[in-house]
Design a protein around this motif. Structure first.
Motif, PDB file in Angstrom:
ATOM      1  N   SER A 331      11.095 -22.171   2.568  1.00 53.17           N
ATOM      2  CA  SER A 331       9.469 -21.627   2.694  1.00 53.17           C
ATOM      3  C   SER A 331       9.213 -21.476   1.044  1.00 53.17           C
ATOM      4  N   HIS A 332       7.962 -22.208   0.851  1.00 52.14           N
ATOM      5  CA  HIS A 332       6.909 -22.788   1.898  1.00 52.14           C
ATOM      6  C   HIS A 332       6.817 -24.230   1.505  1.00 52.14           C
ATOM      7  N   TYR A 333       7.647 -24.973   1.327  1.00 56.86           N
ATOM      8  CA  TYR A 333       7.512 -26.333   0.883  1.00 56.86           C
ATOM      9  C   TYR A 333       8.678 -26.916   0.589  1.00 56.86           C
ATOM     10  N   PRO A 334       8.685 -28.330   0.765  1.00 58.94           N
ATOM     11  CA  PRO A 334      10.209 -29.266   0.499  1.00 58.94           C
ATOM     12  C   PRO A 334      10.730 -28.758  -0.886  1.00 58.94           C
ATOM     13  N   TYR A 335      12.001 -28.368  -0.700  1.00 59.65           N
ATOM     14  CA  TYR A 335      12.740 -27.880  -2.095  1.00 59.65           C
ATOM     15  C   TYR A 335      13.346 -29.148  -2.791  1.00 59.65           C
ATOM     16  N   CYS A 336      13.720 -29.055  -3.710  1.00 64.84           N
ATOM     17  CA  CYS A 336      14.528 -29.936  -4.870  1.00 64.84           C
ATOM     18  C   CYS A 336      15.684 -30.626  -3.868  1.00 64.84           C
ATOM     19  N   GLU A 337      15.696 -31.845  -3.869  1.00 58.94           N
ATOM     20  CA  GLU A 337      16.817 -32.355  -3.039  1.00 58.94           C
ATOM     21  C   GLU A 337      18.378 -32.073  -3.464  1.00 58.94           C
ATOM     22  N   ASP A 338      18.482 -31.474  -4.921  1.00 55.70           N
ATOM     23  CA  ASP A 338      19.785 -30.886  -5.023  1.00 55.70           C
ATOM     24  C   ASP A 338      20.129 -29.890  -4.096  1.00 55.70           C
ATOM     25  N   VAL A 339      19.181 -29.184  -3.760  1.00 54.41           N
ATOM     26  CA  VAL A 339      19.416 -27.915  -3.057  1.00 54.41           C
ATOM     27  C   VAL A 339      19.929 -28.372  -1.685  1.00 54.41           C
ATOM     28  N   LEU A 340      19.191 -29.499  -0.992  1.00 52.51           N
ATOM     29  CA  LEU A 340      19.476 -29.919   0.220  1.00 52.51           C
ATOM     30  C   LEU A 340      20.848 -30.425   0.257  1.00 52.51           C
ATOM     31  N   ASP A 341      21.137 -31.270  -0.854  1.00 50.81           N
ATOM     32  CA  ASP A 341      22.468 -31.834  -0.771  1.00 50.81           C
ATOM     33  C   ASP A 341      23.744 -30.737  -0.869  1.00 50.81           C
ATOM     34  N   TYR A 342      23.253 -29.684  -1.640  1.00 52.56           N
ATOM     35  CA  TYR A 342      24.471 -28.794  -1.786  1.00 52.56           C
ATOM     36  C   TYR A 342      24.534 -27.923  -0.531  1.00 52.56           C
ATOM     37  N   ALA A 343      23.565 -27.793   0.303  1.00 51.76           N
ATOM     38  CA  ALA A 343      23.306 -27.004   1.450  1.00 51.76           C
ATOM     39  C   ALA A 343      24.404 -27.787   2.334  1.00 51.76           C
ATOM     40  N   ASP A 344      24.055 -29.202   2.318  1.00 57.08           N
ATOM     41  CA  ASP A 344      24.809 -30.047   3.309  1.00 57.08           C
ATOM     42  C   ASP A 344      26.535 -29.811   2.909  1.00 57.08           C
ATOM     43  N   ARG A 345      26.914 -29.852   1.711  1.00 58.32           N
ATOM     44  CA  ARG A 345      28.345 -29.488   1.048  1.00 58.32           C
ATOM     45  C   ARG A 345      28.814 -28.384   1.521  1.00 58.32           C
ATOM     46  N   GLN A 346      27.771 -27.321   1.524  1.00 58.75           N
ATOM     47  CA  GLN A 346      28.405 -26.172   1.730  1.00 58.75           C
ATOM     48  C   GLN A 346      28.264 -25.596   3.217  1.00 58.75           C
ATOM     49  N   GLY A 347      27.801 -26.168   4.076  1.00 55.39           N
ATOM     50  CA  GLY A 347      27.543 -26.023   5.317  1.00 55.39           C
ATOM     51  C   GLY A 347      26.599 -25.025   5.894  1.00 55.39           C
ATOM     52  N   VAL A 348      25.412 -25.059   4.900  1.00 55.68           N
ATOM     53  CA  VAL A 348      24.473 -23.724   5.070  1.00 55.68           C
ATOM     54  C   VAL A 348      23.237 -24.748   5.628  1.00 55.68           C
ATOM     55  N   VAL A 349      22.643 -23.789   6.999  1.00 55.14           N
ATOM     56  CA  VAL A 349      22.061 -24.457   7.774  1.00 55.14           C
ATOM     57  C   VAL A 349      20.432 -24.181   7.156  1.00 55.14           C
TER      58      VAL A 349
END
Ligand code: BDP
Length: 593
Positions: A331-349
């Motif tokens: 919320s409420h916009y696309p986040y920094c791509e580092d956040v998505l990369d880290y979520a991938d590695r951590q298994g956070v949905v």
């Protein structure tokens, strides 16, 4: 567009650091061609960061208009004969960029990347001047929308979203080099066939007609598990290690453009093998019902505003783990791509959201009453807005399509959705999202002003995402009445037969304010009582498959009588100290305690 990366054939150079910076109050910079020379009256500014809070000056904080950034950079001598690209991970809300005297790119939208091939305009071994004019004004034709009003005291920027309009260059700026023949994009779609993982890939490239495309998939230990040639194909992984919530197992797909024995371009794409599906009232990840526990969040930090910071990223994910959250919404916009990369590695949905927030003139910065405009009309949000919105959806999906952590697209937050105009505006936008990504469910976040029976847009979504504040904005302090009203509405939504995610429920809480008497809004105890009431309701309704508390942490907003130093619905304070509710949520969400 691929995210810049160092690989065996690619080199990148960060342009982060101190840039020259000037606010262009008079709007003189474009006609005065400020990009031709050093910026007049420049000061230094940190990139990446929002500029607003750095100066400790209200005139800077609240400034809107053109904002000039300039730096100079050496083009590495070794980049002779290479294709050279200038890449901005974002510039809020739009920017035009010059390399020396040449305009190279313009981009609308504050949270998605853009780039320009600048090979023709630079010389290896020489220095170039890079100038960006960033513009942070919001209009009815921007996403998010806003309006500039003339007041006796001068022009004022008005907007209807409840977070501060931080702006500037929030994310990394890169210079990178590739071979003239290069991969431009890859799309990975995964599936499961029993214990076998299926990885479908499609590669796009330029200048590669006579080249061979080769892909190699490796597991997390670097062992090769499959290989293939061709720009599109399917790889199989026997006994696959699935990507799953809490288990961010990633394979790595290496893509190569090859001429004879020479690898001209190489790029690596991480791959999490998982499936996502909506089945009746269930939200399935890898065929298993998933229940979202977590938060709506913000990119919002002291001093740097929406600037990205790795240390905070790590700490926030530690807090998510501590509290037992498995997911959050960007919320409420696309986040920094580092956040998505880290979520991938951590298994956070993740629920991944566009910046379409505040498209609702019935609201403003929370539930504060009408705004004196019509939301959808030829003069306000119109066809042009819809096109800008469609582009924002496409850019979000293009950027984030390969992240296994992303399981659901949210195309808007709390727009007007109860009118025929809203229905006409949104219908095609769902098609845009589904065309861009046929593999993930799509939804939008419904607001309390468009309850069950009135909302005309929810029918287009695969899931129902609801923001509700029973016990806060309505039935304030009366949780008994709130519980009855909430359960009645939620039961009606459950009749739709779709999974329901409560994407916001929360209560402003002033840290340190306590009360022995129940029903005392703003106290830490009330936040706990409020959450408990919501959880009782959720636990009685099977279709509820997710609870995202609003908000993870306190955050900055515009000033107003409804906000005390910002929005205080955080379960953590802005500096990440837990309120009492954090411990209560931890007891509910952590099943290992
Ligand atoms: C909702 C919005 C969110 C606000 C929240 C609130 O989606 O951005 O911050 O309410 O009022 O309307 O706290």
């Amino acid at each position: 567009m691929l995210r810049p990366k160092d690989t065996s054939t690619r080199e990148r150079k960060s342009l982060n650091g101190m840039w020259q910076f000037a606010l262009d109050q008079a709007g003189a910079g474009r006609s005065g061609q400020w990009f031709m020379r050093p910026l007049p009256d420049a000061r230094e500014m940190a990139v990446p960061a929002s500029f607003n809070d750095i100066a400790a000056d209200a005139a800077v904080r609240d400034y809107f208009g053109d904002i000039w950034y300039q730096t100079s950079v050496w083009i590495p001598r070794g980049w002779q004969g290479r294709r050279i690209v200038l890449h901005f991970e974002s510039a809020t809300h739009r920017a035009t960029v010059w390399v020396n005297d040449v305009e190279v790119v313009s981009h609308e939208g504050g949270y998605t990347p853009f780039e320009a091939d600048i090979t023709e305009h630079v010389t290896a071994g020489e220095q170039v001047r890079i100038t960006a004019v960033v513009n942070n004004t919001l209009s009815f034709q921007s996403i998010p929308p806003g309006v500039i009003e003339d007041t006796p005291a001068g022009k004022r920027q008005i907007y209807w979203h409840d977070f501060f309009n931080y702006a500037g260059i929030h994310r990394t700026v890169w210079l990178y080099a590739t071979d003239p023949a290069h991969i431009t994009d890859v799309t990975v779609v995964t599936d499961l066939d029993g214990a076998t993982g299926v990885v479908n890939y499609t590669i796009e490239a330029e200048g590669a007609d006579d080249l061979q495309t080769r892909v190699t998939l490796r597991d997390a230990d670097g062992q090769e598990v499959a290989t293939k040639t061709g720009t599109t194909g399917t790889l199989h992984i026997p006994n696959v290690n699935k990507w799953a919530p809490g288990d961010g197992y990633l394979y790595e797909l290496e893509l190569q453009l090859v001429q004879g024995d020479t690898v001209l371009d190489s790029y690596t794409q991480s791959v999490g093998v998982r499936t996502v599906k909506v089945d009746g009232i269930k939200f399935l990840i890898n065929g298993e019902p998933f229940s979202f526990k977590g938060f709506g969040r913000h990119e919002d930090l002291p001093v740097i505003g929406k600037g990205h910071n790795d240390a905070y990223l790590l700490h926030d994910f530690e807090l998510l783990r501590w509290i037992g959250a498995n997911s959050f919404r960007t919320s409420h916009y696309p986040y920094c791509e580092d956040v998505l990369d880290y979520a991938d590695r951590q298994g956070v949905v993740l629920i991944d959201e566009t910046a379409a927030v505040g498209l609702n003139m019935g609201l403003g910065g929370g539930i504060f009453g009408g705004q004196g405009y019509k939301t959808f009309s030829p003069e306000t949000a119109n066809d042009v807005t819809q096109q800008v919105h469609a582009k924002a959806i496409r850019e979000l999906i293009t950027r984030d399509k390969n992240h296994p952590s992303v399981v659901l697209w949210s195309i808007a937050n709390e727009p007007e959705s109860e009118t025929p105009e809203a229905e006409d505006y949104f219908r095609p936008l769902f098609d845009v999202a589904r065309e861009a990504d046929p593999t993930r469910p799509v939804g939008f976040v419904n607001v309390m002003l468009a309850p069950h029976g009135k909302c005309r847009v929810s029918k287009f979504g695969d899931v129902l995402m609801l923001n509700r504040y029973y016990g806060w904005y309505v039935n304030t302090g009366d949780l008994e009445a709130a519980e009855l009203a909430w359960e009645e509405e939620l039961t009606a939504w459950a009749g739709e037969g779709k999974p329901i995610i409560i994407t916001e429920y929360g209560a402003d809480t002033y840290p340190g304010l306590h009360s022995v008497v129940a029903g005392n809004p703003w106290s830490e105890e009330y936040q706990v009582e409020y959450l408990d009431m919501n959880h009782r309701v959720f636990d009685r309704i099977e279709a509820v498959v997710g609870e995202h508390v609003w908000n993870f942490a306190d955050f900055t907003t515009t000033s107003g009588i409804m906000r005390v130093g910002g929005n205080k619905k955080g379960v953590f304070t802005r500096d990440r100290q837990p309120k009492t509710a954090a411990h209560a949520l931890r007891r509910r969400w952590r099943d290992d305690l």
